[in-house]
Design a protein around this motif. Structure first.
Motif: not given
Length: 82
Positions: A39-43, A46-47, A50
Motif C-alpha cells: 500500500p505504501e508504494d501504491l500511495q 498515486e500521489k 496526481k
C-alpha cells in the motif's frame, strides 16, 4: 510496443501488445503486483500521478518520463533493475 485504445459503451481501455517473453511485459506485471501488495508504494505512485496530472504537458511522453523515477524506485524495491 504496439498500444491502442478500445472504446465500448462509453468506457475506454488502453491495451498493450507484447511478444512472448517480453521484458517490458514482465516489468509491468511485477509493477502491478507490487502496487497490489504494498500500500505504501501504491500511495506514492498515486500521489505522484496526481501531482503530475495537475501540471501542463506539451505531450504525453513528458508526463510518462516524469513518472520514471518513482516507477524505477518501486521496481527496485520489487527486486528488478530498470
Amino acid at each position: 510496443m504496439p498500444t491502442g485504445c478500445w472504446t465500448c459503451t462509453g468506457k475506454t481501455a488502453t491495451f498493450h501488445v507484447f511478444a512472448p517473453d517480453c521484458e517490458e511485459a514482465n516489468r509491468m506485471i511485477v509493477f502491478r503486483n507490487r502496487l497490489r501488495t504494498h500500500p505504501e508504494d501504491l500511495q506514492l505512485y498515486e500521489k505522484t500521478k496526481k501531482e503530475l496530472a495537475a501540471q501542463r504537458w506539451e505531450d504525453l511522453q513528458g508526463y510518462a518520463d516524469a513518472k520514471s523515477a518513482v516507477i524505477r524506485k518501486i521496481l527496485n524495491q520489487a527486486g528488478l533493475s530498470w
